[in-house]
Design a protein around this motif. Structure first.
Motif, PDB file in Angstrom:
ATOM      1  N   TRP A  69       0.829  -1.214   0.000  1.00 54.89           N
ATOM      2  CA  TRP A  69       0.000   0.000   0.000  1.00 54.89           C
ATOM      3  C   TRP A  69       0.862   1.262   0.000  1.00 54.89           C
ATOM      4  O   TRP A  69       0.502   2.265  -0.625  1.00 54.89           O
ATOM      5  CB  TRP A  69      -0.959  -0.016   1.180  1.00 54.89           C
ATOM      6  CG  TRP A  69      -2.174  -0.838   0.880  1.00 54.89           C
ATOM      7  CD1 TRP A  69      -2.516  -2.054   1.416  1.00 54.89           C
ATOM      8  CD2 TRP A  69      -3.202  -0.514  -0.055  1.00 54.89           C
ATOM      9  NE1 TRP A  69      -3.690  -2.506   0.866  1.00 54.89           N
ATOM     10  CE2 TRP A  69      -4.138  -1.584  -0.034  1.00 54.89           C
ATOM     11  CE3 TRP A  69      -3.427   0.561  -0.913  1.00 54.89           C
ATOM     12  CZ2 TRP A  69      -5.268  -1.592  -0.843  1.00 54.89           C
ATOM     13  CZ3 TRP A  69      -4.558   0.553  -1.722  1.00 54.89           C
ATOM     14  CH2 TRP A  69      -5.464  -0.510  -1.678  1.00 54.89           C
ATOM     15  N   TYR A 131      -9.256   0.826  -7.475  1.00 54.46           N
ATOM     16  CA  TYR A 131     -10.081   0.517  -6.303  1.00 54.46           C
ATOM     17  C   TYR A 131      -9.527  -0.743  -5.656  1.00 54.46           C
ATOM     18  O   TYR A 131      -8.553  -1.334  -6.150  1.00 54.46           O
ATOM     19  CB  TYR A 131     -11.562   0.361  -6.682  1.00 54.46           C
ATOM     20  CG  TYR A 131     -11.871  -0.771  -7.629  1.00 54.46           C
ATOM     21  CD1 TYR A 131     -12.263  -2.019  -7.164  1.00 54.46           C
ATOM     22  CD2 TYR A 131     -11.786  -0.594  -9.014  1.00 54.46           C
ATOM     23  CE1 TYR A 131     -12.562  -3.063  -8.037  1.00 54.46           C
ATOM     24  CE2 TYR A 131     -12.064  -1.627  -9.888  1.00 54.46           C
ATOM     25  CZ  TYR A 131     -12.458  -2.857  -9.393  1.00 54.46           C
ATOM     26  OH  TYR A 131     -12.742  -3.889 -10.260  1.00 54.46           O
ATOM     27  N   TYR A 141     -13.699  -1.464  -1.804  1.00 57.21           N
ATOM     28  CA  TYR A 141     -13.273  -0.301  -1.039  1.00 57.21           C
ATOM     29  C   TYR A 141     -12.659   0.722  -1.988  1.00 57.21           C
ATOM     30  O   TYR A 141     -11.877   0.361  -2.871  1.00 57.21           O
ATOM     31  CB  TYR A 141     -12.244  -0.683   0.023  1.00 57.21           C
ATOM     32  CG  TYR A 141     -12.814  -1.470   1.180  1.00 57.21           C
ATOM     33  CD1 TYR A 141     -13.251  -0.814   2.325  1.00 57.21           C
ATOM     34  CD2 TYR A 141     -12.926  -2.856   1.118  1.00 57.21           C
ATOM     35  CE1 TYR A 141     -13.788  -1.525   3.391  1.00 57.21           C
ATOM     36  CE2 TYR A 141     -13.465  -3.570   2.186  1.00 57.21           C
ATOM     37  CZ  TYR A 141     -13.897  -2.901   3.318  1.00 57.21           C
ATOM     38  OH  TYR A 141     -14.434  -3.608   4.358  1.00 57.21           O
ATOM     39  N   GLU A 142     -13.000   1.979  -1.803  1.00 57.81           N
ATOM     40  CA  GLU A 142     -12.390   3.041  -2.590  1.00 57.81           C
ATOM     41  C   GLU A 142     -11.021   3.388  -1.994  1.00 57.81           C
ATOM     42  O   GLU A 142     -10.800   3.261  -0.789  1.00 57.81           O
ATOM     43  CB  GLU A 142     -13.294   4.268  -2.634  1.00 57.81           C
ATOM     44  CG  GLU A 142     -14.672   3.995  -3.225  1.00 57.81           C
ATOM     45  CD  GLU A 142     -14.624   3.307  -4.589  1.00 57.81           C
ATOM     46  OE1 GLU A 142     -13.757   3.675  -5.421  1.00 57.81           O
ATOM     47  OE2 GLU A 142     -15.439   2.393  -4.822  1.00 57.81           O
ATOM     48  N   ALA A 144      -9.563   6.179  -1.444  1.00 58.56           N
ATOM     49  CA  ALA A 144      -9.535   7.274  -0.473  1.00 58.56           C
ATOM     50  C   ALA A 144      -9.762   6.743   0.940  1.00 58.56           C
ATOM     51  O   ALA A 144      -9.126   7.209   1.903  1.00 58.56           O
ATOM     52  CB  ALA A 144     -10.598   8.319  -0.830  1.00 58.56           C
ATOM     53  N   TRP A 145     -10.652   5.775   1.073  1.00 54.32           N
ATOM     54  CA  TRP A 145     -10.927   5.172   2.393  1.00 54.32           C
ATOM     55  C   TRP A 145      -9.694   4.445   2.910  1.00 54.32           C
ATOM     56  O   TRP A 145      -9.319   4.583   4.075  1.00 54.32           O
ATOM     57  CB  TRP A 145     -12.109   4.214   2.266  1.00 54.32           C
ATOM     58  CG  TRP A 145     -12.535   3.571   3.559  1.00 54.32           C
ATOM     59  CD1 TRP A 145     -13.497   4.016   4.420  1.00 54.32           C
ATOM     60  CD2 TRP A 145     -12.013   2.355   4.129  1.00 54.32           C
ATOM     61  NE1 TRP A 145     -13.601   3.160   5.504  1.00 54.32           N
ATOM     62  CE2 TRP A 145     -12.707   2.138   5.350  1.00 54.32           C
ATOM     63  CE3 TRP A 145     -11.049   1.438   3.726  1.00 54.32           C
ATOM     64  CZ2 TRP A 145     -12.447   1.035   6.174  1.00 54.32           C
ATOM     65  CZ3 TRP A 145     -10.778   0.350   4.551  1.00 54.32           C
ATOM     66  CH2 TRP A 145     -11.475   0.146   5.753  1.00 54.32           C
ATOM     67  N   VAL A 146      -9.059   3.662   2.030  1.00 51.66           N
ATOM     68  CA  VAL A 146      -7.863   2.921   2.439  1.00 51.66           C
ATOM     69  C   VAL A 146      -6.744   3.894   2.804  1.00 51.66           C
ATOM     70  O   VAL A 146      -6.061   3.717   3.826  1.00 51.66           O
ATOM     71  CB  VAL A 146      -7.396   1.971   1.314  1.00 51.66           C
ATOM     72  CG1 VAL A 146      -6.156   1.194   1.747  1.00 51.66           C
ATOM     73  CG2 VAL A 146      -8.509   1.016   0.899  1.00 51.66           C
ATOM     74  N   LYS A 147      -6.572   4.940   1.998  1.00 49.30           N
ATOM     75  CA  LYS A 147      -5.490   5.889   2.242  1.00 49.30           C
ATOM     76  C   LYS A 147      -5.670   6.607   3.574  1.00 49.30           C
ATOM     77  O   LYS A 147      -4.693   6.832   4.317  1.00 49.30           O
ATOM     78  CB  LYS A 147      -5.426   6.913   1.111  1.00 49.30           C
ATOM     79  CG  LYS A 147      -4.240   7.863   1.201  1.00 49.30           C
ATOM     80  CD  LYS A 147      -4.195   8.793   0.017  1.00 49.30           C
ATOM     81  CE  LYS A 147      -2.959   9.685   0.081  1.00 49.30           C
ATOM     82  NZ  LYS A 147      -2.904  10.621  -1.072  1.00 49.30           N
ATOM     83  N   GLU A 148      -6.900   6.965   3.889  1.00 47.46           N
ATOM     84  CA  GLU A 148      -7.164   7.658   5.152  1.00 47.46           C
ATOM     85  C   GLU A 148      -6.753   6.799   6.337  1.00 47.46           C
ATOM     86  O   GLU A 148      -6.084   7.261   7.274  1.00 47.46           O
ATOM     87  CB  GLU A 148      -8.643   8.018   5.244  1.00 47.46           C
ATOM     88  CG  GLU A 148      -9.025   8.730   6.544  1.00 47.46           C
ATOM     89  CD  GLU A 148     -10.511   9.007   6.633  1.00 47.46           C
ATOM     90  OE1 GLU A 148     -10.963   9.431   7.719  1.00 47.46           O
ATOM     91  OE2 GLU A 148     -11.225   8.790   5.626  1.00 47.46           O
ATOM     92  N   ARG A 149      -7.135   5.550   6.310  1.00 43.10           N
ATOM     93  CA  ARG A 149      -6.816   4.652   7.424  1.00 43.10           C
ATOM     94  C   ARG A 149      -5.344   4.264   7.442  1.00 43.10           C
ATOM     95  O   ARG A 149      -4.741   4.114   8.505  1.00 43.10           O
ATOM     96  CB  ARG A 149      -7.727   3.423   7.364  1.00 43.10           C
ATOM     97  CG  ARG A 149      -9.100   3.740   7.939  1.00 43.10           C
ATOM     98  CD  ARG A 149     -10.219   2.955   7.301  1.00 43.10           C
ATOM     99  NE  ARG A 149     -11.501   3.405   7.845  1.00 43.10           N
ATOM    100  CZ  ARG A 149     -12.133   4.501   7.413  1.00 43.10           C
ATOM    101  NH1 ARG A 149     -11.600   5.252   6.466  1.00 43.10           N
ATOM    102  NH2 ARG A 149     -13.294   4.861   7.948  1.00 43.10           N
ATOM    103  N   CYS A 159     -10.624  -5.594   6.272  1.00 42.44           N
ATOM    104  CA  CYS A 159     -12.066  -5.510   6.066  1.00 42.44           C
ATOM    105  C   CYS A 159     -12.796  -5.773   7.378  1.00 42.44           C
ATOM    106  O   CYS A 159     -12.253  -6.381   8.313  1.00 42.44           O
ATOM    107  CB  CYS A 159     -12.474  -6.533   5.005  1.00 42.44           C
ATOM    108  SG  CYS A 159     -14.248  -6.593   4.646  1.00 42.44           S
TER     109      CYS A 159
END
Length: 252
Positions: A69, A131, A141-142, A144-149, A159
């Protein structure tokens, strides 16, 4: 015929497209390099800087998932800012004209969809990096969601079901997508002109589709800067800049 002359290649390709009923474009990394997306295998490519992380290592190691990631977000500017090039737009024009029922691609950059080809008509053999999916339950999952976390914890998130989240791409050692492979095979058998564009044609089983089409009676065109092992089997080989050859086929 093998040529490195853009005009000769363009003229002969136009004649083959005009005479074909069903054209199948098959694309590799070379069609996207003019869009600012680096390829993987060439000198200076992505894999000369960082060895790919195998699928089994991604699954087994949290450190590998974190690194995967980290690399993906480090490349976000290259992927996120990329726009379709002349080659993508030309193939979208063939699709809109009804000449090409679909585009089969080894690429993961989503640029064929961005060029206007309907998502359901882009057959992605190696997945899509724009994605992510849960490897256990398949939840989407998008990024942006993964990057934020990832930014908040420094670790790849999992997940809600406990499964590992990975970009929706096919890694080394990961099974090829069965439906996409079946569709690509059916399209290769249906076409009477197969266009292999920007692919080194060394990654199997995907590299077998040009020969499958050729053996089934289709004409084979290879458009790639560098020679491939299949050049001698092709009806036309053009060793030239892909965008320059295909620019004339873009309809506005």
């Amino acid at each position: 015929m093998i040529t490195s002359d853009v005009e000769t290649g363009r003229r002969r390709l136009a004649a083959l497209i005009e005479g074909a009923s069903v054209v199948l474009p098959f694309t590799g990394a070379g069609i996207s390099t003019e869009c600012g997306i680096p390829d993987f295998r060439s000198p200076g490519g992505v894999w000369t800087r960082n060895a790919p992380i195998p699928f089994d290592e991604f699954v087994a190691s949290r450190r590998a998932r974190d690194e995967a990631w980290r690399r993906r977000f480090a490349m976000e500017e290259e992927f996120g800012a990329a726009q379709p090039g002349r080659g993508h737009r030309a193939l979208a024009s063939l699709w809109r004209a009804g000449k090409a029922p679909a585009v089969v691609t080894q690429n993961i950059d989503n640029l064929h969809q961005a060029s206007g080809v309907a998502a359901e008509d882009v057959v992605e053999l190696h997945g899509n990096t724009t994605y992510a999916l849960c490897l256990s339950c398949g939840a989407r999952y998008e990024l942006a969601w993964v990057k934020e976390r990832f930014g908040a914890t420094g670790h790849a998130p999992d997940c809600g079901c406990g499964g590992h989240i990975k970009t929706a791409t096919v890694s080394f050692g990961q099974a090829m997508p069965e439906e996409a492979m079946r569709r690509a095979e059916a399209l290769a058998l249906r076409c009477d002109l197969f266009l292999a564009i920007g692919s080194s044609l060394v990654v199997w089983p995907a590299a077998g589709f040009p020969l499958l089409a050729k053996r089934n009676g289709a004409r084979l065109v290879i458009l790639n800067r560098e020679p491939t092992e299949f050049d001698e089997a092709a009806d036309l080989v053009v060793h030239a800049d892909i965008g320059s050859v295909l620019a004339a086929f873009v309809s506005h």
